[in-house]
Design a protein around this motif. Structure first.
Motif, PDB file in Angstrom:
ATOM      1  N   ILE A   7       0.839  -1.205   0.000  1.00 12.10           N
ATOM      2  CA  ILE A   7       0.000   0.000   0.000  1.00 12.10           C
ATOM      3  C   ILE A   7       0.869   1.248   0.000  1.00 12.10           C
ATOM      4  O   ILE A   7       0.599   2.221  -0.714  1.00 12.10           O
ATOM      5  N   LEU A   8       1.943   1.225   0.803  1.00 14.05           N
ATOM      6  CA  LEU A   8       2.831   2.380   0.896  1.00 14.05           C
ATOM      7  C   LEU A   8       3.532   2.662  -0.426  1.00 14.05           C
ATOM      8  O   LEU A   8       3.824   3.821  -0.746  1.00 14.05           O
ATOM      9  N   ARG A   9       3.811   1.620  -1.209  1.00  9.28           N
ATOM     10  CA  ARG A   9       4.454   1.828  -2.509  1.00  9.28           C
ATOM     11  C   ARG A   9       3.578   2.634  -3.446  1.00  9.28           C
ATOM     12  O   ARG A   9       4.079   3.318  -4.350  1.00  9.28           O
ATOM     13  N   ARG A  10       2.268   2.566  -3.243  1.00 12.89           N
ATOM     14  CA  ARG A  10       1.338   3.296  -4.111  1.00 12.89           C
ATOM     15  C   ARG A  10       1.141   4.745  -3.679  1.00 12.89           C
ATOM     16  O   ARG A  10       0.557   5.536  -4.406  1.00 12.89           O
ATOM     17  N   VAL A  11       1.617   5.071  -2.482  1.00 16.32           N
ATOM     18  CA  VAL A  11       1.467   6.440  -1.982  1.00 16.32           C
ATOM     19  C   VAL A  11       2.541   7.317  -2.608  1.00 16.32           C
ATOM     20  O   VAL A  11       3.735   7.038  -2.464  1.00 16.32           O
ATOM     21  N   PRO A  12       2.164   8.376  -3.329  1.00 22.45           N
ATOM     22  CA  PRO A  12       3.181   9.250  -3.943  1.00 22.45           C
ATOM     23  C   PRO A  12       3.913  10.074  -2.896  1.00 22.45           C
ATOM     24  O   PRO A  12       3.340  10.447  -1.862  1.00 22.45           O
ATOM     25  N   VAL A  13       5.164  10.382  -3.167  1.00 20.53           N
ATOM     26  CA  VAL A  13       5.972  11.148  -2.227  1.00 20.53           C
ATOM     27  C   VAL A  13       5.407  12.548  -2.034  1.00 20.53           C
ATOM     28  O   VAL A  13       5.461  13.118  -0.937  1.00 20.53           O
ATOM     29  N   TRP A  14       4.816  13.107  -3.120  1.00 16.49           N
ATOM     30  CA  TRP A  14       4.278  14.464  -2.998  1.00 16.49           C
ATOM     31  C   TRP A  14       3.169  14.540  -1.959  1.00 16.49           C
ATOM     32  O   TRP A  14       2.944  15.599  -1.350  1.00 16.49           O
ATOM     33  N   ALA A  15       2.474  13.421  -1.734  1.00 15.76           N
ATOM     34  CA  ALA A  15       1.412  13.413  -0.722  1.00 15.76           C
ATOM     35  C   ALA A  15       1.993  13.605   0.677  1.00 15.76           C
ATOM     36  O   ALA A  15       1.368  14.236   1.537  1.00 15.76           O
ATOM     37  N   VAL A  16       3.183  13.063   0.906  1.00 17.49           N
ATOM     38  CA  VAL A  16       3.850  13.240   2.199  1.00 17.49           C
ATOM     39  C   VAL A  16       4.217  14.705   2.400  1.00 17.49           C
ATOM     40  O   VAL A  16       4.027  15.271   3.484  1.00 17.49           O
ATOM     41  N   TYR A  17       4.739  15.333   1.335  1.00 19.84           N
ATOM     42  CA  TYR A  17       5.053  16.760   1.416  1.00 19.84           C
ATOM     43  C   TYR A  17       3.799  17.579   1.717  1.00 19.84           C
ATOM     44  O   TYR A  17       3.809  18.479   2.571  1.00 19.84           O
ATOM     45  N   LEU A  18       2.718  17.269   0.994  1.00 18.12           N
ATOM     46  CA  LEU A  18       1.476  18.025   1.162  1.00 18.12           C
ATOM     47  C   LEU A  18       0.937  17.906   2.576  1.00 18.12           C
ATOM     48  O   LEU A  18       0.624  18.915   3.231  1.00 18.12           O
ATOM     49  N   LEU A  19       0.831  16.675   3.064  1.00 15.72           N
ATOM     50  CA  LEU A  19       0.310  16.457   4.416  1.00 15.72           C
ATOM     51  C   LEU A  19       1.242  17.057   5.473  1.00 15.72           C
ATOM     52  O   LEU A  19       0.780  17.602   6.484  1.00 15.72           O
ATOM     53  N   GLY A  20       2.540  16.952   5.221  1.00 10.79           N
ATOM     54  CA  GLY A  20       3.498  17.456   6.196  1.00 10.79           C
ATOM     55  C   GLY A  20       3.523  18.967   6.294  1.00 10.79           C
ATOM     56  O   GLY A  20       3.853  19.514   7.352  1.00 10.79           O
ATOM     57  N   LEU A  21       3.159  19.653   5.217  1.00  9.05           N
ATOM     58  CA  LEU A  21       3.198  21.113   5.213  1.00  9.05           C
ATOM     59  C   LEU A  21       1.915  21.757   5.724  1.00  9.05           C
ATOM     60  O   LEU A  21       1.908  22.952   6.036  1.00  9.05           O
ATOM     61  N   ILE A  22       0.837  21.000   5.805  1.00 10.26           N
ATOM     62  CA  ILE A  22      -0.444  21.563   6.230  1.00 10.26           C
ATOM     63  C   ILE A  22      -0.377  22.262   7.590  1.00 10.26           C
ATOM     64  O   ILE A  22      -0.932  23.357   7.756  1.00 10.26           O
ATOM     65  N   PRO A  23       0.293  21.684   8.610  1.00 12.13           N
ATOM     66  CA  PRO A  23       0.314  22.356   9.917  1.00 12.13           C
ATOM     67  C   PRO A  23       0.988  23.720   9.914  1.00 12.13           C
ATOM     68  O   PRO A  23       0.678  24.558  10.774  1.00 12.13           O
ATOM     69  N   ALA A  24       1.908  23.970   8.976  1.00 11.13           N
ATOM     70  CA  ALA A  24       2.672  25.228   8.992  1.00 11.13           C
ATOM     71  C   ALA A  24       1.769  26.452   8.849  1.00 11.13           C
ATOM     72  O   ALA A  24       1.758  27.327   9.730  1.00 11.13           O
ATOM     73  N   PRO A  25       0.975  26.573   7.766  1.00 14.02           N
ATOM     74  CA  PRO A  25       0.097  27.751   7.656  1.00 14.02           C
ATOM     75  C   PRO A  25      -1.034  27.737   8.666  1.00 14.02           C
ATOM     76  O   PRO A  25      -1.492  28.799   9.109  1.00 14.02           O
ATOM     77  N   TRP A  26      -1.493  26.543   9.043  1.00 16.06           N
ATOM     78  CA  TRP A  26      -2.588  26.455  10.010  1.00 16.06           C
ATOM     79  C   TRP A  26      -2.162  27.004  11.371  1.00 16.06           C
ATOM     80  O   TRP A  26      -2.915  27.764  12.000  1.00 16.06           O
ATOM     81  N   LEU A  27      -0.985  26.640  11.816  1.00 19.25           N
ATOM     82  CA  LEU A  27      -0.493  27.148  13.098  1.00 19.25           C
ATOM     83  C   LEU A  27      -0.269  28.660  13.039  1.00 19.25           C
ATOM     84  O   LEU A  27      -0.550  29.378  14.004  1.00 19.25           O
ATOM     85  N   PHE A  28       0.245  29.136  11.901  1.00 22.56           N
ATOM     86  CA  PHE A  28       0.456  30.582  11.750  1.00 22.56           C
ATOM     87  C   PHE A  28      -0.880  31.319  11.795  1.00 22.56           C
ATOM     88  O   PHE A  28      -0.990  32.382  12.432  1.00 22.56           O
ATOM     89  N   TYR A  29      -1.884  30.752  11.149  1.00 22.14           N
ATOM     90  CA  TYR A  29      -3.227  31.353  11.177  1.00 22.14           C
ATOM     91  C   TYR A  29      -3.779  31.373  12.597  1.00 22.14           C
ATOM     92  O   TYR A  29      -4.371  32.368  13.027  1.00 22.14           O
ATOM     93  N   GLN A  30      -3.577  30.285  13.325  1.00 21.43           N
ATOM     94  CA  GLN A  30      -4.030  30.248  14.717  1.00 21.43           C
ATOM     95  C   GLN A  30      -3.339  31.318  15.554  1.00 21.43           C
ATOM     96  O   GLN A  30      -3.961  31.941  16.429  1.00 21.43           O
ATOM     97  N   GLY A  31      -2.062  31.525  15.279  1.00 21.55           N
ATOM     98  CA  GLY A  31      -1.341  32.565  16.005  1.00 21.55           C
ATOM     99  C   GLY A  31      -1.900  33.954  15.734  1.00 21.55           C
ATOM    100  O   GLY A  31      -2.009  34.779  16.642  1.00 21.55           O
TER     101      GLY A  31
END
Length: 204
Positions: A7-31
């Motif tokens: 299953i992990l082989r089918r997961v594209p690497v860009w999806a990891v980047y996308l999911l990993g970057l989501i908290p950055a703007p969200w936390l800044f917005y919360q601040g």
């Protein structure tokens, strides 16, 4: 575990980047909107730093997980490393731009406050890893690229120490982070096999 790896082989690497970057703007917005409490700058700085440590721990866990459980996350290790550097950089930028602001005070803090000195040293060790985290650098450096990647080990220790030293009073959470980091690094130590020694004695 083979099913999970398939299953992990089918997961594209860009999806990891996308999911990993989501908290950055969200936390800044919360601040900006008061969602991080009465001291949003300190809270934002802490959250970014904590996310960086968590991602770094995942990076360190990739090889032990594959070795001891068969779970193969090697495909995503470089992406996780880049995300680690992103959050370390955000942690540093919040401190530089929003917290301290004055260049003279920045240098004074780096020189006079040990926890900042340790944290900055860890950042500097991660910097060449981030710069060479591309296919061109891998090809040009060859075997030296893998040697260079070992800088992540002292950088991780310094990151854990930075968190422990930063904590006010006795706090268990930073100690847990540092213990996990040291434990994951200990799993990489070559363990000698006592039986092999007996064989060498017998054959002598």
């Amino acid at each position: 575990m083979q099913t999970v790896n398939q299953i992990l082989r089918r997961v594209p690497v860009w999806a990891v980047y996308l999911l990993g970057l989501i908290p950055a703007p969200w936390l800044f917005y919360q601040g900006l909107t008061g969602g991080l409490g009465i001291d949003p700058i300190e809270a934002l700085e802490h959250r970014y730093g904590e996310l960086a440590l968590q991602l770094l721990i995942v990076v360190l866990a990739v090889s032990p997980l594959r070795r001891f459980s068969g779970l193969n996350l090697t495909k995503f290790r470089r992406a996780l490393g880049v995300l680690t550097f992103v959050y370390v950089s955000l942690h540093l930028l919040v401190w530089l731009v929003l917290d301290v602001q004055l260049p003279s005070q920045i240098w004074a803090d780096i020189l006079k406050r040990p926890y900042i000195t340790v944290g900055m040293a860890g950042f500097l060790l991660l910097l060449p890893l981030a710069v060479t985290s591309n296919n061109l650098s891998v090809r040009r450096l060859g075997p030296r690229w893998r040697v260079l990647q070992r800088l992540v080990y002292p950088a991780a220790i310094l990151g854990g120490l930075h968190y422990v030293m930063l904590a006010k009073g006795f706090q268990i959470e930073p100690l847990i982070y540092l213990s996990v980091i040291l434990g994951l690094l200990a799993l990489r130590l070559p363990l000698s096999n006592p039986l092999s020694r007996f064989r060498q004695v017998d054959s002598a």
